[in-house]
Design an enzyme around this catalytic site. Structure first.
Site, PDB file in Angstrom:
ATOM      1  N   MET A   1      45.650  34.650  32.202  1.00  0.00           N
ATOM      2  CA  MET A   1      44.352  35.588  32.158  1.00  0.00           C
ATOM      3  C   MET A   1      43.449  35.491  33.396  1.00  0.00           C
ATOM      4  O   MET A   1      42.288  36.133  32.816  1.00  0.00           O
ATOM      5  CB  MET A   1      43.736  36.426  30.999  1.00  0.00           C
ATOM      6  CG  MET A   1      44.936  36.817  30.358  1.00  0.00           C
ATOM      7  SD  MET A   1      45.438  38.641  30.810  1.00  0.00           S
ATOM      8  CE  MET A   1      44.290  39.577  31.109  1.00  0.00           C
ATOM      9  N   SER A   2      43.081  33.960  33.723  1.00  0.00           N
ATOM     10  CA  SER A   2      42.341  33.157  34.443  1.00  0.00           C
ATOM     11  C   SER A   2      42.629  33.721  35.812  1.00  0.00           C
ATOM     12  O   SER A   2      43.796  32.710  35.648  1.00  0.00           O
ATOM     13  CB  SER A   2      41.623  32.002  33.834  1.00  0.00           C
ATOM     14  OG  SER A   2      41.006  31.457  35.691  1.00  0.00           O
TER      15      SER A   2
END
Length: 200
Positions: free
Chosen positions: A12-13
């Site tokens: 999710m980065s």
């Protein structure tokens, strides 16, 4: 002796997405042995008292989106996060990476998931959708998703966050070369310089 280079990431980065597009060729250029270390970044941040300020400050978030677009253009890679990004189970993707690592598939798994999520905007909000993307690439999608659902995998992720905190990490993407930490996609140049000095 080849240098051991650990790449800590969370799917999710978005900056981890940018970094993963460069880290394999960087390792090849410098002769480093690249090790993939999935880590739940929010858990890691909680452990060390860090905060996701980009998500808390709308002005910073707006700037970050522009910045990511600039980096993607610089790397000549697509940047097209999908509409279902917020519905994606980050923990499931990370647990899948652990299952893939057990089968020596973590490198292709990691790059495929990053590219599907951030480069192609694919909907990965359900296990079946993730399995389909993996199966298309011949990566045992159904089997990896089944193994990712094992409760023991969640415990592995918690331990990964603890270990990362102990090593001085506070976010992703992070890179450990020996005992030296490099944080962020924009530190890859410094990392490559260090690897070349070590190899000389």
């Amino acid at each position: 002796m080849a240098a051991d280079l650990a790449f800590y990431f969370d799917f999710m980065s978005p900056y981890s997405y940018l970094a993963q597009s460069q880290i394999r060729p960087l390792a090849e250029r410098t002769g480093a042995v690249l090790r993939y270390e999935p880590v739940p970044v929010r858990r890691l941040m909680e452990r060390v008292g860090n905060r996701p300020t980009t998500m808390e400050c709308q002005n910073k978030l707006a700037y970050a989106m522009q910045d990511m677009g600039r980096w993607a253009a610089h790397y000549a890679i697509p940047f097209a996060p999908g509409a279902k990004l917020r519905q994606t189970d980050a923990g499931l993707l990370l647990r899948g990476a652990l299952a893939a690592r057990d089968k020596d598939l973590i490198a292709p798994y990691t790059h495929l998931i990053f590219e599907a999520l951030w480069g192609e905007g694919k909907d990965l909000s359900e296990p079946g959708l993730i399995a389909a993307v993996l199966d298309e690439a011949g990566l045992l999608g159904a089997q990896l998703m089944e193994e990712a659902s094992d409760a023991a995998r969640a415990d592995e992720l918690e331990k990964a966050a603890d270990l990362a905190a102990e090593k001085g990490l506070f976010g992703t993407p992070s890179f450990l070369l020996g005992g030296t930490l490099y944080f962020g996609n924009d530190r890859l140049g410094f990392l490559e310089e260090a690897l070349k000095r070590q190899a000389a």
